[in-house]
Design an enzyme around this catalytic site. Sequence first.
Site, PDB file in Angstrom:
ATOM      1  N   PHE A 241       0.803  -1.217   0.000  1.00  9.62           N
ATOM      2  CA  PHE A 241       0.000   0.000   0.000  1.00  9.62           C
ATOM      3  C   PHE A 241       0.840   1.273   0.000  1.00  9.62           C
ATOM      4  O   PHE A 241       0.352   2.330  -0.405  1.00  9.62           O
ATOM      5  CB  PHE A 241      -1.005  -0.010   1.154  1.00  9.62           C
ATOM      6  CG  PHE A 241      -2.163  -0.921   0.878  1.00  9.62           C
ATOM      7  CD1 PHE A 241      -3.108  -0.593  -0.078  1.00  9.62           C
ATOM      8  CD2 PHE A 241      -2.290  -2.124   1.551  1.00  9.62           C
ATOM      9  CE1 PHE A 241      -4.168  -1.441  -0.362  1.00  9.62           C
ATOM     10  CE2 PHE A 241      -3.349  -2.981   1.286  1.00  9.62           C
ATOM     11  CZ  PHE A 241      -4.291  -2.642   0.325  1.00  9.62           C
ATOM     12  N   GLU A 242       2.073   1.197   0.417  1.00 11.12           N
ATOM     13  CA  GLU A 242       2.944   2.379   0.368  1.00 11.12           C
ATOM     14  C   GLU A 242       3.591   2.571  -1.002  1.00 11.12           C
ATOM     15  O   GLU A 242       3.674   3.686  -1.489  1.00 11.12           O
ATOM     16  CB  GLU A 242       4.029   2.304   1.446  1.00 11.12           C
ATOM     17  CG  GLU A 242       3.526   2.610   2.832  1.00 11.12           C
ATOM     18  CD  GLU A 242       3.090   4.053   3.036  1.00 11.12           C
ATOM     19  OE1 GLU A 242       3.397   4.942   2.213  1.00 11.12           O
ATOM     20  OE2 GLU A 242       2.430   4.311   4.052  1.00 11.12           O
TER      21      GLU A 242
END
Length: 146
Positions: free
Chosen positions: A53-54
Amino acid sequence: MKAGLVLSLLGCLVVPTGAYILGRCTVAKKLRDGGLDYFEGYSLENWVCLAYFESKFNPTAVYENTRDGYTGFGLFQIRGSDWCGDRGRNRCHMSCSALLNPNLKKTIECAKTIVKGKKGMGAWPTWSRYCRYSDTLARWLDGCRL
C-alpha cells in the site's frame, strides 16, 4: 508526417527505466531475512501489506506529497524530513537515497527504528487504514515459499 507518427509510436513503446518492482513473495522473503517477521510483535504479513500500500512493492519509489510537505522514499515511503537525509531530524542516520536500494538492507534497518517508536506501525497511516484491522492478512503470503 510519417516520421512524426513513427516517432510517436516508438515513444509509446519505451518503458521507463526508473521503475523496479519486486514480486510479493520476493518482498516477503527479503523482509523475513531482514528480521521483520514478528519484529516488535508485527507479523510478516503486516509488513508485506504495508509495502504494497505504500509503494506497490517498488523499492525505488519516491513520492512528493506537496499537500503535506514531505517526500517519501523507498518500499515503505519513509519520510525524509523525519528519518533520512541532510535536512530534518534524520533519525535513521542515513541518506534518503540509501532507502532506494532493492536489496532493502537500509530500508529494513530504518523501518525497525521507526516501529520501535511509541506509534509502532501506526507511524504509517496507510498501515492503520489498510492493514491493521484486516482479516485477510494471510493472503499476503499465499503461495510464497518461505
